[in-house]
Design an enzyme around this catalytic site. Structure first.
Site, PDB file in Angstrom:
ATOM      1  CB  CYS A 142      -2.472  -0.038  -0.200  1.00  0.00           C
ATOM      2  SG  CYS A 142      -1.672  -1.472   0.648  1.00  0.00           S
ATOM      3  CB  SER A 172      -2.635  -7.571  -4.460  1.00  0.00           C
ATOM      4  OG  SER A 172      -3.698  -7.011  -3.795  1.00  0.00           O
ATOM      5  CG  HIS A 267      -5.735  -3.446   1.926  1.00  0.00           C
ATOM      6  ND1 HIS A 267      -5.586  -4.694   1.242  1.00  0.00           N
ATOM      7  CD2 HIS A 267      -4.671  -2.561   1.922  1.00  0.00           C
ATOM      8  CE1 HIS A 267      -4.284  -4.729   1.092  1.00  0.00           C
ATOM      9  NE2 HIS A 267      -3.617  -3.630   1.458  1.00  0.00           N
TER      10      HIS A 267
END
Length: 361
Positions: A142, A172, A267
């Site tokens: 991610c 998360s 992010h």
């Protein structure tokens, strides 16, 4: 190059059968939302999870679908299998699914650096999906996905030669435990004067740091991942190695520092990118404004730049603070944000699966 389409073709509906493995997890939940929002190209969508989740019913494409247990038989007739599971589960079951004839799109870290497994970002290297001798395609991490679409567009024009990145990673990224930990810590510090003396937040949180080495509420933690040699973390090496593989630059100099911040989802990264020749901000902005999967949001004088609070729940990579480096006319400075559960995981997996489905049709 191996042609791994099923010998008997797509399912009876004339459209390929899709399996979602890990359908009840955090990423699996987002995946079902994405499958319900995107063009409906699939025949059957089979939801697979651990035996303890078998029998649950989940909504996908407006229909209640029963979850089946993860077994070899669960892959009978499956054309494409998306895996959103821990590494150890993917390591065992992804090859079995491929052996049953499914093309596997794996979101774990198990196969990303396998030279026989392509690491794919559809906006950057879609051609790589066809080179899959093991029948497996890997989804990047991610953090890498939060920046690589924008970086890939700039590389295609300017030729990347060095990358320095700092990440500001949402909790998360550490799964549901990370989210629960931050919410619990916030409940402990809300309405207090904590954060004004050494160690006061740590004392209030106690042992409730969850998957993080330090409190994340009212704090930033300069660590994500597990320890590697010479003080680097696994997360930092992922960004380095994955960027090299996706961009086809195996010797690209990359330096990464990963930081955990008190954000639930999305992010952010600061990017210092050096290119082969002189760059201009105007050209960079033109490239970013027209790149698929990128939103240029960049007017600091008006208070316009990406932040996780605005980017969360959206699909693109958002880019702002585009500047030429003060001391290097070949370098650009960027701030990027990307939802780590959507493009950073489920969406990219779904996009890869759609490329495979187009090939199978």
């Amino acid at each position: 190059m191996a042609d791994l389409r099923r010998a008997d073709g797509p399912g009876r509906s004339g459209r390929p059968t899709l399996a979602v493995v890990g359908a009840t997890g955090a990423v699996g939940t987002v995946m079902l939302q994405i499958l319900s929002q995107r063009a409906d190209i699939w025949g059957e969508i089979r939801l697979i999870a651990s035996p303890r989740s078998a029998g649950r019913k989940l909504a996908v494409r407006g229909e209640e679908t029963e979850v089946v247990a993860l077994t070899e038989e669960a892959f009978d007739g499956v054309d494409v299998a998306m895996f959103d599971v821990p590494d150890e589960v993917a390591e065992r079951w992804a090859p079995l699914a491929a052996a049953k004839g499914a093309v596997v799109v794996d979101d774990s870290g198990t196969f990303r650096m396998d030279p026989e497994v392509p690491l794919v970002v559809p906006e950057v290297n879609p051609h790589a999906v066809r080179m899959r001798p093991r029948g497996i395609i890997a989804n990047p991490s991610c953090t890498t996905l939060s920046m690589i679409v924008a970086l890939g567009a700039l590389h295609a024009e300017f030729g990347l030669r060095e990358l320095v990145v700092s990440s500001y990673q949402a909790v998360s990224g550490a799964g549901r435990a990370g989210v629960a930990t931050l919410r619990q810590q916030l409940s402990l510090v809300a309405g207090t004067e904590l954060g004004t003396s050494p160690g006061d937040v740590r004392r209030a949180v106690g042992d409730g740091t969850g998957p993080f080495p330090e409190p994340v509420a009212l704090n930033v933690v300069p660590w994500a991942g597990s320890p590697r040699e010479d003080g680097w973390s696994s997360e930092e090496l992922k960004v380095r190695d994955e960027s090299r593989k996706i961009l086809g630059l195996p010797a690209l100099p990359v330096a990464v520092t990963c930081v955990r911040v008190p954000v639930i989802t999305t992010h952010s990264l600061t990017v210092h990118a050096r290119f082969e020749g002189e760059v201009t901000v105007d050209k960079a902005r033109e490239i970013l404004a027209t790149a698929p999967g990128v939103v240029l949001f960049d007017n600091p004088a008006a208070g316009e730049f990406p932040t996780p609070a605005d980017v969360v729940g959206t699909d693109p990579t958002w880019v702002g603070r585009v500047r030429r480096a003060l001391d290097d006319p070949t370098a650009l400075e960027l701030f990027v944000c990307g939802d780590n559960l959507r493009k950073g995981s489920a969406l990219n997996t779904a996009q890869i699966a759609e490329l495979v489905a187009a090939e199978l049709s």
